[in-house]
Write an enzyme that holds these catalytic residues in place. Structure first.
Site, PDB file in Angstrom:
ATOM      1  CE1 TYR A 111      -4.323   1.664   0.178  1.00 17.45           C
ATOM      2  CE2 TYR A 111      -3.324   2.480   2.461  1.00 17.45           C
ATOM      3  CZ  TYR A 111      -4.529   2.745   1.829  1.00 17.45           C
ATOM      4  OH  TYR A 111      -5.059   3.299   1.299  1.00 17.45           O
TER       5      TYR A 111
ATOM      6  NE  ARG B  63      -6.556  12.456  -5.792  1.00 22.30           N
ATOM      7  CZ  ARG B  63      -6.567  10.876  -4.785  1.00 22.30           C
ATOM      8  NH1 ARG B  63      -5.610   9.924  -5.222  1.00 22.30           N
ATOM      9  NH2 ARG B  63      -7.256  11.243  -4.087  1.00 22.30           N
TER      10      ARG B  63
ATOM     11  CE  LYS C  83      -6.882   2.821  -1.197  1.00 23.29           C
ATOM     12  NZ  LYS C  83      -7.341   3.741  -0.524  1.00 23.29           N
TER      13      LYS C  83
ATOM     14  CD  GLU D   2      -8.760   4.796  -3.579  1.00 21.86           C
ATOM     15  OE1 GLU D   2     -10.016   3.835  -3.210  1.00 21.86           O
ATOM     16  OE2 GLU D   2      -8.755   5.602  -2.885  1.00 21.86           O
ATOM     17  CG  ASP D   3      -5.816   6.889  -5.765  1.00 25.16           C
ATOM     18  OD1 ASP D   3      -7.213   7.453  -5.018  1.00 25.16           O
ATOM     19  OD2 ASP D   3      -5.137   6.394  -5.845  1.00 25.16           O
TER      20      ASP D   3
ATOM     21  CG  ASP E  64     -11.242   4.683   0.112  1.00 20.75           C
ATOM     22  OD1 ASP E  64     -12.007   4.758   1.223  1.00 20.75           O
ATOM     23  OD2 ASP E  64     -10.457   4.122  -0.574  1.00 20.75           O
ATOM     24  CG  ASP E  65      -9.812   8.858  -3.249  1.00 21.88           C
ATOM     25  OD1 ASP E  65      -8.585   8.041  -2.988  1.00 21.88           O
ATOM     26  OD2 ASP E  65     -10.228   8.117  -4.224  1.00 21.88           O
TER      27      ASP E  65
ATOM     28  CG  ASN F 121      -1.612   8.933   1.275  1.00 20.04           C
ATOM     29  OD1 ASN F 121      -0.969   9.214   2.213  1.00 20.04           O
ATOM     30  ND2 ASN F 121      -2.499   8.480   0.814  1.00 20.04           N
TER      31      ASN F 121
ATOM     32  CG  ASN G  73      -4.562   5.613   4.316  1.00 21.67           C
ATOM     33  OD1 ASN G  73      -5.176   4.953   3.874  1.00 21.67           O
ATOM     34  ND2 ASN G  73      -3.329   6.530   3.626  1.00 21.67           N
TER      35      ASN G  73
HETATM   36  N1  LIG Z   1      -4.640  10.223   4.479  1.00 26.57           N
HETATM   37  C1  LIG Z   1      -5.811  10.265   3.456  1.00 26.57           C
HETATM   38  O1  LIG Z   1      -6.660   8.623   3.605  1.00 26.57           O
HETATM   39  C2  LIG Z   1      -6.086  10.012   2.036  1.00 26.57           C
HETATM   40  C3  LIG Z   1      -5.257  10.483   1.298  1.00 26.57           C
HETATM   41  N2  LIG Z   1      -5.286  11.653   0.194  1.00 26.57           N
HETATM   42  C4  LIG Z   1      -5.229  11.819  -0.727  1.00 26.57           C
HETATM   43  O2  LIG Z   1      -4.839  13.963  -0.727  1.00 26.57           O
HETATM   44  C5  LIG Z   1      -4.695  14.210  -1.782  1.00 26.57           C
HETATM   45  C6  LIG Z   1      -5.738  14.883  -2.296  1.00 26.57           C
HETATM   46  O3  LIG Z   1      -6.131  14.068  -2.903  1.00 26.57           O
HETATM   47  P1  LIG Z   1      -7.256  14.732  -3.990  1.00 26.57           P
HETATM   48  O4  LIG Z   1      -8.294  16.015  -3.186  1.00 26.57           O
HETATM   49  O5  LIG Z   1      -8.671  14.323  -4.403  1.00 26.57           O
HETATM   50  O6  LIG Z   1      -6.432  15.298  -5.032  1.00 26.57           O
HETATM   51  P2  LIG Z   1      -6.995  17.215  -5.630  1.00 26.57           P
HETATM   52  O7  LIG Z   1      -5.796  17.480  -6.949  1.00 26.57           O
HETATM   53  O8  LIG Z   1      -8.142  17.086  -6.355  1.00 26.57           O
HETATM   54  O9  LIG Z   1      -6.768  18.373  -5.216  1.00 26.57           O
HETATM   55  C7  LIG Z   1      -5.605  18.683  -4.196  1.00 26.57           C
HETATM   56  C8  LIG Z   1      -6.336  20.436  -3.841  1.00 26.57           C
HETATM   57  O10 LIG Z   1      -5.097  20.768  -3.012  1.00 26.57           O
HETATM   58  C9  LIG Z   1      -4.841  22.095  -3.690  1.00 26.57           C
HETATM   59  N3  LIG Z   1      -3.557  22.349  -3.779  1.00 26.57           N
HETATM   60  C10 LIG Z   1      -2.899  21.373  -4.857  1.00 26.57           C
HETATM   61  N4  LIG Z   1      -1.184  22.612  -4.525  1.00 26.57           N
HETATM   62  C11 LIG Z   1      -1.243  23.432  -3.164  1.00 26.57           C
HETATM   63  C12 LIG Z   1      -0.367  23.893  -3.063  1.00 26.57           C
HETATM   64  N5  LIG Z   1       0.897  24.277  -3.029  1.00 26.57           N
HETATM   65  N6  LIG Z   1      -0.881  25.174  -2.095  1.00 26.57           N
HETATM   66  C13 LIG Z   1      -2.185  25.186  -1.503  1.00 26.57           C
HETATM   67  N7  LIG Z   1      -2.781  24.073  -2.156  1.00 26.57           N
HETATM   68  C14 LIG Z   1      -2.818  23.479  -3.024  1.00 26.57           C
HETATM   69  C15 LIG Z   1      -5.630  21.913  -4.729  1.00 26.57           C
HETATM   70  O11 LIG Z   1      -5.830  23.601  -5.379  1.00 26.57           O
HETATM   71  C16 LIG Z   1      -7.038  21.118  -5.087  1.00 26.57           C
HETATM   72  O12 LIG Z   1      -7.261  21.802  -4.155  1.00 26.57           O
HETATM   73  C17 LIG Z   1      -3.540  12.934  -2.498  1.00 26.57           C
HETATM   74  O13 LIG Z   1      -1.833  13.350  -2.304  1.00 26.57           O
HETATM   75  C18 LIG Z   1      -3.561  12.193  -1.875  1.00 26.57           C
HETATM   76  O14 LIG Z   1      -3.151  11.472  -1.615  1.00 26.57           O
HETATM   77  C19 LIG Z   1      -6.757  11.144  -0.493  1.00 26.57           C
HETATM   78  C20 LIG Z   1      -7.210  10.272   0.129  1.00 26.57           C
HETATM   79  C21 LIG Z   1      -7.056   9.763   0.874  1.00 26.57           C
HETATM   80  C1  LIG Z   2      -5.493   6.862   0.731  1.00 20.30           C
HETATM   81  C2  LIG Z   2      -5.846   6.851  -0.661  1.00 20.30           C
HETATM   82  O1  LIG Z   2      -6.801   6.786  -0.862  1.00 20.30           O
HETATM   83  C3  LIG Z   2      -4.859   8.095  -1.412  1.00 20.30           C
HETATM   84  O2  LIG Z   2      -3.936   8.483  -1.381  1.00 20.30           O
HETATM   85  O3  LIG Z   2      -5.816   8.172  -2.293  1.00 20.30           O
HETATM   86 MG   LIG Z   3      -7.409   7.054  -3.206  1.00 21.92          MG
END
Ligand SMILES: NC(=O)C1=CN([C@@H]2O[C@H](COP(=O)(O)OP(=O)(O)OC[C@H]3O[C@@H](n4cnc5c(N)ncnc54)[C@H](O)[C@@H]3O)[C@@H](O)[C@H]2O)C=CC1
Ligand SMILES: CC(=O)C(=O)O
Ligand SMILES: [Mg+2]
Length: 540
Positions: free
Chosen positions: A92, A145, A163, A234-235, A257-258, A402, A446
């Protein structure tokens, strides 16, 4: 299942390899096909673990484990179960991210389904060709993504495979009843398109009209072939994630999931954090860096929780500050989507500010909670964190992006800059932080704490929908399992060895909620049904 001979020996779901006894070898036509020795599964695990440990690079370990999964699933899951904390980062995040980037290079054997746009006239046929007949859970991505690594095209398949491994390992879903799917609608990743090894459809991503029609045809084929399956998205890129969820959430058993899983785990971790900080969520000012599908999903659930704690909708909205790459979300911005507009602050509230970047928000607002879902590595700078830490006793800081390379801050730095006062959880795993001569485990916030339990809940209860209330109950039950509630020195989320048991508890609570919501059949013995549904990695 092939019942005899060579095919039986090579059936990954049922093989025992060298653990077939001599009696079984005679009975199944395997005599002579195996070396003489008869091993136990314990011996096989020890041997395989040694082989794994010998590989120095994490990607090599990943390739090795994927190979084992394709050869002998029972042994794969037993090995993972016995070394959960060590192997999770390999199957993962973070290593799965690299495996997606180098998918075509490390590709060995097919797994799951590749539903490609050029085959759009034959989607039913594609679904019918699925390697496994009965399916409880599908995880599907279009690879646009992948974690915080952007568009990986067909390489995104690493994510549904990873997953679903966790659905089995943590949620006890029978691996024979899981199906990873990649929607191959092209890629805009030029490096992939120009790579001669690239295994996907070598084409730019299709336009939105074709895209949504294709997704619709895919969903129709799934409903015709597998009407009761849980379909997990997902993603997907944010622009597609929310519309897809809205379109299908009331029509089938589905969730994103996201958006929803991430929201539930974040709320679960915030439960323990707010308790330790001595201030309920409804009395905190919350800042989110990142307003994509994950960030907005989390904020939506935080708002619901603030309202449940007694605030009006408007009062809750006043306490939530979302910042994206262009700065604070304010009502005078014209670039916001409908779901982002719900979190736009009146521009008047920033009067007198010198800017609206994260640093400005932290400077001007009495922030207690700082969350990151932005993909912006290092965005929680020393200045920002020190200023935040000067405003509150126990700052709550979650860099959740991540993989590890995208984290908004390193927990060791957060600990140092705040003099050990920060309550921290990260999206990817980090080594424990040493403070006062003691090692402190960092909670990994996560969605893996949530989605396996949702899968178990709906499989055990026969649920037909995933309701918001089910996701809220998942968050609440996880929150109640926070080790920090009993001892503030402990991490905000349960240790990995406890996670399968916590998932069972979450699944039971979610299944009960499904019955209350009228989307699952009543069952007087739900807890027992959930436990009985769990698959375990034992040779049958
Ligand atoms: N911990 C967890 O369980 C999870 C973590 N994630 C992580 O969340 C992150 C974002 O995922 P999404 O929302 O789908 O992506 P996305 O790309 O749709 O959203 C990113 C957001 O961050 C903003 N952004 C990008 N660069 C920036 C900067 N330098 N300064 C300020 N804002 C900035 C963008 O404008 C956008 O609003 C990914 O890294 C993903 O791996 C996602 C789902 C679960
Ligand atoms: C954990 C997860 O779903 C993500 O980073 O997109
Ligand atoms: Mg995800």
């Amino acid at each position: 299942m092939p019942d005899r001979g060579h095919e039986r020996l090579f059936d990954a779901l049922t093989t025992k390899g060298t653990a077939f006894t001599h009696d079984e070898r005679r009975e199944l036509g395997l005599l002579g096909l195996l070396p003489n020795a008869e091993k136990t599964i314990g011996e096989q695990v020890a041997h395989t673990y040694q082989e794994l440990a010998r590989r120095p690079a994490d990607l090599d370990k990943h390739v090795f484990l994927r190979g084992l999964q394709d050869r002998n699933e029972t042994l794969f899951y037993r090995l993972l179960a016995e070394h959960l904390e060590e192997t999770l980062p390999i199957v993962y995040t973070p290593t799965v991210g690299e495996a997606c980037q180098r998918f075509s290079e490390i590709y060995r054997r097919p797994r799951g389904l590749y539903v490609a746009y050029p085959d759009r006239e034959h989607l039913r046929e594609v679904l019918r060709n699925r390697p496994r007949r009965e399916v409880d859970v599908i995880v599907v991505t279009d690879g646009q993504r992948i974690l915080g690594l952007g568009d990986q095209g067909i390489g995104g398949m690493g994510i549904p495979i990873g997953k679903l491994s966790l659905y089995t390992l943590i949620g006890g879903i029978d691996p024979a009843r899981t199906l990873p799917i990649l929607l191959d609608v092209g890629t805009d990743n030029v490096e992939r398109l120009e790579d001669p090894q690239y295994l996907g459809w070598r084409h730019r991503r299709i336009g939105d009209d074709e895209y949504y029609a294709f997704v619709d045809d895919f969903v129709t084929a799934v409903r015709e072939e597998l009407p009761e399956v849980l379909l997990q998205w997902e993603d997907f890129a944010t622009a597609h994630a929310q519309p897809i969820l809205e379109r299908y959430r009331d029509r089938l058993l589905t969730f994103n999931d996201d958006i929803q899983g991430t929201a539930a785990v974040a709320l679960g971790a915030l439960h323990g954090a707010a308790k330790v900080a001595g201030r309920p969520l409804s009395q905190q000012q919350v800042v989110m860096l990142g307003a994509g599908s994950a960030g907005i999903g989390v904020l939506e659930m935080i708002r619901q929780e603030m309202v449940a704690q007694g605030l009006s909708d408007a009062e809750a909205a006043e306490r939530i500050w979302a910042v994206d790459i262009a700065g604070l979300l304010t009502d005078d911005r014209t670039d916001l989507s409908e779901s982002q507009r719900r979190f736009a602050q009146p521009a008047a509230r920033t009067q007198g500010w010198t800017g609206t970047a994260l640093a400005d928000v932290v400077h001007n607002v009495d922030v207690g909670v700082l969350l990151g879902l932005s993909t912006a590595a290092g965005a929680f700078t020393e200045d920002i964190v020190r200023e935040l830490a000067a405003k509150t006793d126990r700052p709550i800081i979650f860099p959740l992006s991540n993989p590890t390379s995208r984290a908004e801050a390193h927990p060791r730095e957060l600990d140092f800059w705040t003099g050990g006062r920060a309550l921290v959880a990260t999206g990817s795993p980090f080594a424990p932080v040493e403070r006062d001569g003691k090692q402190h485990r960092v909670a990994q916030c996560n969605n893996v704490y949530i989605f396996p339990a949702i899968g178990l809940a709906v499989t055990a209860s026969g649920a037909t929908r995933v309701t918001d209330a089910m996701m809220r109950v998942a968050a609440k039950t996880l929150g109640e399992a926070s080790p920090a509630l009993a001892d503030p020195e402990e991490p905000l989320l349960p240790a990995w060895e406890d996670v399968p048991e916590v998932a069972t508890r979450i699944a039971t609570a979610v299944a009960e909620q499904a019955v209350k919501d009228g989307v699952a059949r009543p069952d007087d013995h739900l807890a027992a049904t959930v436990r009985r549904t769990r698959w375990t990695p034992d040779y049958r």
